[in-house]
Design a protein around this motif. Structure first.
Motif: not given
Length: 278
Positions: A50-70
């Motif tokens: 579901s988290a991966i699906l949310l990222i795809l639906l939001s059309r935000v680049p995966i690299r940008t989203v995973f910056r919040a995890i670092r």
């Protein structure tokens, strides 16, 4: 510091961007509840999907989203190790190390599952809240949504508008303070200050030349902002109208129903799902 996602909005045209900000706050709360409803391996697999699906639906680049995890990698590693070594299982340990006569380090199968599940839960929490509350919602829309959701508290004379205004100002100045911190650090490095070498105490002392100018700059900006608001005759929320009045659409109600159904499905997977259960 550039990896901090709080207050950073990514403009795009997606179904999640078009949702009402109030609905996105409710969806974020429901999604957090869903992450804590997971108790089985299949449930966590569905949660990660579901988290991966949310990222795809939001059309935000995966690299940008995973910056919040670092910035939270240390917390994730510490939490995983804590669960790995301190979770006891009913079966024989998979690995054991006799440190002393009274202390033995053991790893059980339950500890491995617990560590993996905890990391997945933290990652999904960060991704879900980032998608709903920061990357797809502007700070102004977010604070307006919080003010609207908290408006019933005006009955007990709580300053809802002032609370929302403070949150809006705080979110607005997070990127500004990060940029200011970067400039101060570069200026101190040009003067020979070393932030990356030496003992922990030495590096902590090196932060003093950063904190003092940062606090001075923050207070100066706050004073200038207060003066500007007074010059524009700002006197709080009494009698003020909205420039944009939000309206709920069918897609907003459908999103809430889908999230509620998703949580119900996770509860059912806890009872009927296959694999390890917490």
């Amino acid at each position: 510091m550039k990896n901090i996602a709080l207050g950073q909005y990514y403009p795009a045209e997606s179904p999640i961007h078009r949702l009402d900000a109030r609905i996105k706050v409710i969806l974020a709360i429901l999604y957090i509840v869903c992450t804590f409803l997971c108790k089985s391996a299949l449930g966590f697999a569905v949660l990660a999907f579901s988290a991966i699906l949310l990222i795809l639906l939001s059309r935000v680049p995966i690299r940008t989203v995973f910056r919040a995890i670092r910035p939270l990698l240390f917390i994730m590693i510490f939490t995983a190790a804590f669960n790995l070594f301190l979770t006891k299982g009913d079966t024989a340990p998979l690995w054991a190390w006799q440190v002393t006569e009274k202390w033995t380090v053991q790893i059980f199968e339950a500890g491995i599952y617990s560590a993996v599940f905890m990391v997945v839960r933290i990652v999904v929490l960060i991704l879900g809240t980032s998608i709903f509350l920061t990357y797809t919602t502007t700070p102004i829309a977010l604070t307006d949504a919080i003010e609207s959701l908290l408006s019933p508290l005006r009955v007990i004379h709580l300053p809802v508008h002032e609370f929302a205004m403070m949150m809006s100002i705080a979110l607005r100045f997070i990127p500004t303070l990060m940029e200011e911190t970067g400039k101060i650090m570069n200026a101190q490095k040009a003067r020979g200050v070393d932030f990356s070498h030496g003992s922990l105490v030495k590096r902590a002392k090196a932060l003093v030349p950063i904190l003092i100018p940062l606090f001075v700059s923050s207070f100066r900006r706050a004073d200038e902002l207060a003066t500007a608001m007074e010059c524009r005759c700002y006197r709080g929320g009494k009698g003020r109208t909205k420039m944009r009045v939000p309206h709920l659409r069918f897609a907003d109600f459908a999103a809430v129903v889908l999230m509620a159904g998703f949580g119900t499905g996770l509860v059912l997977l806890n009872y009927y799902g296959i694999g390890y259960r917490m």
